[in-house]
Design an enzyme around this catalytic site. Structure first.
Site, PDB file in Angstrom:
ATOM      1  N   LYS A 113      54.273  31.557  38.278  1.00 50.42           N
ATOM      2  CA  LYS A 113      53.296  30.806  37.478  1.00 50.42           C
ATOM      3  C   LYS A 113      53.755  29.370  37.255  1.00 50.42           C
ATOM      4  O   LYS A 113      52.948  28.444  37.240  1.00 50.42           O
ATOM      5  CB  LYS A 113      53.074  31.483  36.123  1.00 50.42           C
ATOM      6  N   LYS A 205      46.552  41.530  45.970  1.00 53.36           N
ATOM      7  CA  LYS A 205      45.921  42.293  44.895  1.00 53.36           C
ATOM      8  C   LYS A 205      44.689  41.580  44.337  1.00 53.36           C
ATOM      9  O   LYS A 205      44.675  40.355  44.259  1.00 53.36           O
ATOM     10  CB  LYS A 205      46.967  42.438  43.784  1.00 53.36           C
ATOM     11  N   LYS A 208      42.556  38.164  38.557  1.00 47.25           N
ATOM     12  CA  LYS A 208      41.723  37.253  37.760  1.00 47.25           C
ATOM     13  C   LYS A 208      41.990  35.805  38.117  1.00 47.25           C
ATOM     14  O   LYS A 208      41.148  34.946  37.892  1.00 47.25           O
ATOM     15  CB  LYS A 208      42.078  37.407  36.281  1.00 47.25           C
TER      16      LYS A 208
END
Ligand code: TRP
Length: 343
Positions: A113, A205, A208
């Site tokens: 991130k 995967k 979101k």
């Protein structure tokens, strides 16, 4: 005998998608019958990356309503909003002060991130796993249902509880043995076959945070949109769907989705689609998806149309969660030597 306790949570960022439902929340629903279940909306985690203040409260309600719409039963489970139980922030601070910085710096999700965000990275993003440890440890959770990507965070929660709190601060009981302050939680690895992959790349995967909305189906997508996303989903040139061919991740993923959403077992679905072309399969998958989501969307609308009822569920959850969390927090405060309130 008391049931083993389970705690889990999802961030209120963006609508929940098929991966969240089939991979996580569906299992939570089953656990309600055998476990003492706590499910929170982790809104404090949602602000570890830059967030839209005008949407946070609404997104929190949406996520809570979706839990209920998916079958979380407020009579069986404690459903609550993380930020409404202040003990989460307080315990996170206490745990911060015993957690080595380099334990956090080596977290894979932080590194990923942080890379994506450049110089926007907040201290909160680094601290995310300590807050998650507080979420879990406050409730003396025995088990935490987590996917592969959260296993390292759960490991950290275990290490903090065991090595940094219990080993250092546990008082001796009357028998001379240390009395653990925090329960050390174990991961509950979810049943397989429910790892839902992106519609646009069968090797990553469903997520979101994928900027391409066509990569996921959210639980609130209307039927036309579902049909369109499935129509555009990535395919390959082979005829017939199959499981387990490493050259054909999209076929594996979409066939798996079809089985889960139509309620058929995997063998039956595989036989049915073994010789089927994509042109025939996709409308069938779209139909099964819309059908499976329809009752969820209906229940969601009912909860959203009755804000008083939704708030009442969250208030009841807050009170129950707060009572449990306060006891744990007090135990930690005492073990760490703080002056008790009122002395
Ligand atoms: N980090 C988790 C995720 O992104 C969400 C989360 C926060 C969580 N606190 C938790 C999950 C406690 C389980 C238990 O999926």
């Amino acid at each position: 005998m008391s049931r083993p306790r389970v705690l889990s949570g999802v961030q209120p960022t963006g609508a929940l998608h098929l991966g969240n439902w089939l991979g996580a929340i569906r299992n939570w629903v089953d656990l309600q019958h055998s476990h003492d279940t706590y499910f929170c909306v982790v809104d404090l985690h949602a602000i570890t990356v830059p967030h839209d203040a005008s949407r946070l409260a609404e997104d929190t309600l949406t996520t809570a309503a979706l839990y209920l719409a998916c079958g979380i039963d407020p009579e069986r489970s404690t459903v609550f909003v993380q930020s409404q139980v202040p003990a989460h922030s307080e315990l996170a601070w206490l745990l911060n002060c015993v957690t080595p910085l380099n334990w956090l710096e080596r977290m894979i999700q932080f590194k990923e991130k942080a890379l994506r965000q450049g110089d926007q990275v907040s201290v909160g993003l680094l601290d995310y796993p300590v807050l998650m440890a507080a979420d879990i440890l406050l409730y003396d959770a025995d088990l935490v249902p987590v996917g592969e990507d959260q296993k390292q965070h759960l490991e950290l929660a275990r290490d903090i509880a065991q090595q940094r709190i219990n080993a250092r601060f546990a008082p001796r009981g009357s028998d001379g043995e240390p009395e653990p302050i925090l329960k050390v939680p174990a991961p509950l690895i979810l049943r397989d076959g429910a790892r839902v992959m992106s519609l646009t790349d069968g090797r990553s995967k469903m997520s979101k945070s994928d900027p391409n909305e066509g990569s996921r189906i959210t639980l609130l997508d209307p039927p036309e949109l579902i049909t369109r996303k499935i129509k555009r989903a990535k395919t390959d040139a082979a005829l017939g769907l199959e499981f387990g061919n490493p050259e054909r991740p999209e076929a594996d993923n979409l066939l798996g989705l079809y089985a889960l959403l139509s309620g058929k077992d995997r063998d039956t679905a595989a036989q049915e689609c073994a010789a089927m072309g994509w042109g025939k399969f996709k409308p069938m998958l779209a139909e099964a998806t819309c059908e499976a989501l329809r009752p969820v969307q209906e229940r969601y609308q009912q909860w959203r149309q009755d804000p008083g009822a939704l708030k009442a569920v969250l208030e009841q959850g807050r009170l129950r969660a707060d009572a449990v969390a306060q006891i744990t927090l007090e135990r930690v405060r005492r073990a760490l030597g703080f002056l008790p309130v009122g002395r």
